[in-house]
Enzyme design. Structure first.
Site, short mmCIF file in Angstrom:
data_model
loop_
_atom_site.label_atom_id
_atom_site.label_comp_id
_atom_site.label_asym_id
_atom_site.label_seq_id
_atom_site.Cartn_x
_atom_site.Cartn_y
_atom_site.Cartn_z
N CYS A 1 0.89 -1.17 0.00
CA CYS A 1 0.00 0.00 0.00
C CYS A 1 0.92 1.21 0.00
O CYS A 1 2.10 1.10 0.26
CB CYS A 1 -0.86 0.04 1.25
N ARG B 1 1.85 1.35 -5.96
CA ARG B 1 2.06 0.40 -4.85
C ARG B 1 0.77 -0.32 -4.50
O ARG B 1 0.79 -1.29 -3.76
CB ARG B 1 2.58 1.13 -3.62
N TRP C 1 -3.68 -1.88 -1.40
CA TRP C 1 -3.62 -3.17 -2.06
C TRP C 1 -4.19 -4.13 -1.03
O TRP C 1 -3.56 -4.41 -0.01
CB TRP C 1 -2.18 -3.53 -2.41
N ASN D 1 0.27 0.41 6.20
CA ASN D 1 0.80 -0.49 5.17
C ASN D 1 1.40 -1.68 5.92
O ASN D 1 2.21 -1.50 6.81
CB ASN D 1 1.87 0.23 4.35
N GLY D 2 0.96 -2.90 5.57
CA GLY D 2 1.50 -4.09 6.24
C GLY D 2 0.36 -5.01 6.65
O GLY D 2 -0.76 -4.90 6.15
N GLU E 1 11.72 -15.19 -17.32
CA GLU E 1 11.41 -13.74 -17.26
C GLU E 1 10.50 -13.34 -18.41
O GLU E 1 9.54 -12.58 -18.21
CB GLU E 1 12.69 -12.92 -17.27
N LYS F 1 6.84 -11.60 -17.70
CA LYS F 1 6.47 -10.29 -18.28
C LYS F 1 5.14 -10.40 -19.02
O LYS F 1 4.25 -9.58 -18.87
CB LYS F 1 7.57 -9.82 -19.24
N GLU G 1 2.20 -11.03 -16.50
CA GLU G 1 1.94 -9.91 -15.59
C GLU G 1 1.08 -8.83 -16.21
O GLU G 1 0.20 -8.27 -15.58
CB GLU G 1 3.28 -9.24 -15.25
N HIS H 1 8.91 -34.84 -21.92
CA HIS H 1 8.58 -35.71 -20.76
C HIS H 1 7.20 -35.39 -20.19
O HIS H 1 6.98 -35.57 -19.01
CB HIS H 1 9.67 -35.56 -19.69
N LYS I 1 3.82 -2.91 -6.84
CA LYS I 1 5.23 -2.78 -7.19
C LYS I 1 6.14 -3.40 -6.14
O LYS I 1 7.15 -3.99 -6.47
CB LYS I 1 5.60 -1.31 -7.37
#
Ligand code: AGP
Length: 612
Positions: free
Chosen positions: A2, A27, A76, A102-103, A484, A488, A491, A507, A607
């Protein structure tokens, strides 16, 4: 997770809060709110589900709160779905105290039950409301705000960065920090608190980083700090050198595209100051030679894209150092009872320097006597401050949730560290060392070559944005690069994707390949190019539509086999992934653009993940 902002100022608080929240929206952005103490000492709260623009609209329609002391929050969601009631700031039931947080408060349910038994009622599902109700409960008893704050800090467990207002203390704001980032800014027009320096740059460059357990009392003209025992303490201040423009879009349609295009400059800023007289100079390590001389095992620990740097780094460092190197997910590392000792080097990689999983892994490593070196982008961040040695990537502020320039500069810096250590340990001959130093110096220009024609990737993406499932396949370092590329794409375009070791496909997973399945084949690692070509033939035989990534050296083997070929300049094998990732970033960006996704603020993401 947040974003929090606060001001104890000499001008109207609302514009400062909204400007700060705009910088913090990356955030977390499922709701936003502000609380301001009016000139008459009344607490006014305005908060809304949805993006910051919804709150702005509401403040335009209703009379925006007046007053010069206020707090703000972008959320968030962790506890309680995104809605108006769960948005911050939260008020106590007496309406005297407001909190932004935040937390995560881990024992919030136990405290909530005890308050419910005392007849206190709640209007949200959040852990934060428990804190503000507990604060008011103690405040009603002791009629002293700091007494109430310290009583609460003695009860709650978990991670928190909080801003606190009380209408009986109209001239001040309180900040507390435990396991979540919080900075204090001191400016001409007031004092500020924020989760991230970008929210403060418009008002001050003089900041202090709060440590765990500390409490700060902010007024328009002063900031007092106290430790967890309530003893007054002096804090060192730092001057932030980032320019405000660097934290803006600079004419690009998205921060992500801007940051992709900034990579040559970011690599240059990270590399150039560390090369002098044909030598790699890591002065951060000169003060800790034992970190290199006595190391017997290396763990690279990180999350997400930073972990993917670690996966590539494993291949590179094992070759350079002839030491066992493990790349571990931070969230797994800390619970896997790793065997560490004073001869273990743990390299923690983190753009934000605040990822809680990575921080917890760092603390576990130090508890077991390992040495910790971190590679971090945000100066003064928690991980940086708790490491034995920190190497900063000087990529500048990275705002887009999907990391790009931080990823490439982390990789470059990790490779520089590997080459530096290899030379120190006597494993590298002078010729190869000189070649590598030269190649590091030229890397920015090579990266600029890849970015010369971004339209090539825009055209390619236009042909593929409607796929619902994409496979990235590669061998050795190409497999790690595919991790990566896949992340990308997932996301920002919300297309399901996975990266698979190309030799492993047969396999089992190859059963998922059917006519039209999109496969991105990474074939930059020359020693295994023949194998990579046979894997391309393998999936094509099942009807896959294959696009590939190669270098000038491997392109001829693939040309004609695939429907689209991205070619990057050939550089030293160690540095090849730094260039290889750029087409994958651009491909993901343009696919997401074609799908109309919110590229800088993808759904469900933030983020910096400062919760477990
Ligand atoms: C990458 O695009 C994501 N934003 C995410 O995986 C990120 O790399 C991860 O959360 C680690 O963040 P950090 O580098 O700030 O620790």
């Amino acid at each position: 997770m947040c974003g929090i902002i606060g001001v104890a100022g000499k001008t109207e608080a609302v514009p400062v809060l909204l400007d700060g929240l705009e910088k913090l929206e990356y955030r977390g952005y499922d709701s936003a709110g502000i609380a301001v103490i009016s000139k008459e000492g009344k607490l006014q709260v305005k908060k809304s589900k949805g993006r910051l623009c919804v709150l702005r609209e509401r403040l335009r329609d209703e009379n925006a709160p007046d007053g010069m002391i206020g707090i703000g929050h972008t959320r968030w969601a962790t506890h309680g779905e995104p809605n108006d009631a769960n948005a911050h700031p939260h008020l106590g039931q007496q309406g005297k105290i407001a909190v932004v947080h935040n937390g995560i408060i881990e024992n919030y349910m136990e405290i909530k039950k005890s308050l419910l038994r005392k007849g206190i009622t709640f209007c949200s599902d959040t852990d934060t409301e428990v804190v503000v109700q507990l604060l008011e409960y103690y405040y009603e008893k002791c009629k002293n705000l700091m007494d109430a704050v310290y009583a609460v800090l003695g009860r709650i467990k978990g991670a928190y960065a909080m801003g606190i207002l009380c209408c009986d203390y109209p001239g001040q704001m309180i900040a507390v920090r435990q396991d979540a980032p919080l900075l204090i800014g001191c400016g001409k027009l007031g004092s500020y608190l924020a989760s991230d320096v970008t929210a403060l740059l418009a008002h001050t460059r003089t900041v202090a980083y709060m440590e765990d357990g500390e409490v700060a009392v902010l007024t328009p003209d002063s900031v007092q700090f106290f430790d967890r025992d309530r003893s007054p303490i002096e804090k060192e201040t730092h001057t932030i050198k980032w320019d405000v423009a660097a934290a803006e879009k600079g004419g690009y349609s998205h921060f992500m595209l801007k940051e992709i295009m900034e990579q040559p400059e970011a690599i240059r800023k990270t590399v150039s100051p560390r090369i002098a007289g044909g030598e790699i100079c890591l002065e951060e390590l000169e003060a800790a030679p034992e970190l290199i001389k006595t190391v017997c095992k290396i763990y690279i620990v990180a999350c997400g894209s930073a972990y993917h740097v670690g996966m590539i780094g494993k291949y590179a460092l094992e070759k350079l150092l002839r030491l066992p190197v493990e790349a571990c997910l931070a969230s797994e590392f800390r619970y896997s009872e790793p065997l560490l000792d004073e001869h273990t080097l743990v390299i923690v990689i983190s753009q934000s320097g605040e990822t809680l999983d990575s921080m917890a892994a760092l603390r576990e490593a130090k508890k077991q006597g390992a040495k910790v070196l971190s590679i971090v982008n945000v100066m003064g961040s928690s991980i940086a401050r708790e490491s034995d040695v920190v190497l900063y990537t000087w990529a500048g502020p990275e705002i887009a949730v999907a990391t790009t320039k931080a990823y490439t500069t982390q990789m470059v810096l990790l490779f520089m560290l590997g080459v530096y250590m290899s030379k120190q340990l006597g494993h590298m001959d002078h010729e190869e060392y000189r070649t590598l130093v030269e190649e590091f110096s030229q890397l920015p220009d090579r990266a600029a070559e890849v970015l010369k024609d971004p339209d090539e990737y825009q055209k390619a993406a236009f042909g593929y944005f409607n796929h619902n499932s994409v496979f990235f396949i590669g061998r050795n370092i190409d497999y790690a690069l595919g991790l990566e590329g896949s992340l990308k794409l997932k996301e920002i375009s919300y297309i399901h994707s996975e990266s698979y070791a190309a030799g492993e496909l047969k396999h089992g997973t190859i059963s998922l390949i059917e006519p039209g399945t999109l496969v991105v084949a990474l074939a930059t690692y020359a020693p295994l190019i023949e194998k990579s070509v046979s894997n391309i033939v393998e999936v094509k035989a099942r009807g896959a539509d294959v696009i590939a990534l190669s270098t000038g050296e491997t392109a001829d083997k693939i040309k004609g086999q695939v429907s689209q070929l991205f070619v990057v300049p050939k550089v030293h094998p160690l540095l090849q992934p730094v260039l290889g990732v750029i087409p994958l970033q651009l491909f993901a960006y343009y696919v997401a653009l074609n799908r109309g996704c919110d590229i800088d603020k993808p759904r469900n993401l933030a983020k910096s993940v400062t919760v477990e």
